[in-house]
Design a protein around this motif. Structure first.
Motif, PDB file in Angstrom:
ATOM      1  N   LYS A  61       0.818  -1.215   0.000  1.00  0.00           N
ATOM      2  CA  LYS A  61       0.000   0.000   0.000  1.00  0.00           C
ATOM      3  C   LYS A  61       0.853   1.267   0.000  1.00  0.00           C
ATOM      4  CE  LYS A  61      -3.663   2.257   2.653  1.00  0.00           C
ATOM      5  NZ  LYS A  61      -4.545   2.162   3.819  1.00  0.00           N
ATOM      6  N   LEU A  62       1.947   1.252   0.757  1.00  0.00           N
ATOM      7  CA  LEU A  62       2.754   2.453   0.922  1.00  0.00           C
ATOM      8  C   LEU A  62       4.073   2.409   0.151  1.00  0.00           C
ATOM      9  CD1 LEU A  62       2.125   3.075   4.723  1.00  0.00           C
ATOM     10  CD2 LEU A  62       0.893   4.011   2.770  1.00  0.00           C
ATOM     11  N   SER A  63       4.258   1.365  -0.663  1.00  0.00           N
ATOM     12  CA  SER A  63       5.462   1.213  -1.499  1.00  0.00           C
ATOM     13  C   SER A  63       6.760   1.281  -0.699  1.00  0.00           C
ATOM     14  CB  SER A  63       5.484   2.284  -2.602  1.00  0.00           C
ATOM     15  OG  SER A  63       4.353   2.176  -3.413  1.00  0.00           O
ATOM     16  N   PHE A  64       6.836   0.493   0.369  1.00  0.00           N
ATOM     17  CA  PHE A  64       8.028   0.475   1.214  1.00  0.00           C
ATOM     18  C   PHE A  64       9.106  -0.467   0.684  1.00  0.00           C
ATOM     19  CE2 PHE A  64       5.600   1.837   5.277  1.00  0.00           C
ATOM     20  CZ  PHE A  64       5.682   3.158   4.903  1.00  0.00           C
ATOM     21  N   LYS A  65       8.772  -1.314  -0.264  1.00  0.00           N
ATOM     22  CA  LYS A  65       9.732  -2.184  -0.949  1.00  0.00           C
ATOM     23  C   LYS A  65      10.569  -3.035   0.015  1.00  0.00           C
ATOM     24  CE  LYS A  65       9.873   1.101  -4.689  1.00  0.00           C
ATOM     25  NZ  LYS A  65      10.611   2.115  -5.410  1.00  0.00           N
ATOM     26  N   GLY A  66       9.897  -3.646   0.995  1.00  0.00           N
ATOM     27  CA  GLY A  66      10.586  -4.539   1.919  1.00  0.00           C
ATOM     28  C   GLY A  66      11.254  -3.862   3.104  1.00  0.00           C
TER      29      GLY A  66
END
Length: 71
Positions: free
Chosen positions: A35-40
């Protein structure tokens, strides 16, 4: 570390406390990451473990740096 931009993203998702992060399940992590595009980043930076410490009033390596003015 959570800077202003990241804090804004978390708040937009109604995430405002360490207690909330400390209680995340693996499914929550996947959902929030997408949802927030934190990429891991949540898993990479150990957010849940750190949030559990901070929610109890403890300190982490990063929070110690903040208190010393290093961040």
């Amino acid at each position: 570390g959570v800077g202003p931009a990241l804090l804004k993203k978390l708040n937009s998702a109604d995430i405002t406390t360490f207690e909330q992060i400390a209680a995340w399940t693996p499914d929550d992590v996947v959902s929030i990451d997408e949802k927030l595009s934190f990429k891991g980043r949540i898993e990479r930076d150990g957010w849940i473990a750190q949030a559990k410490i901070l929610a109890k009033g403890g300190t982490t390596e990063f929070s110690s740096k903040v208190k010393k003015g290093g961040v």
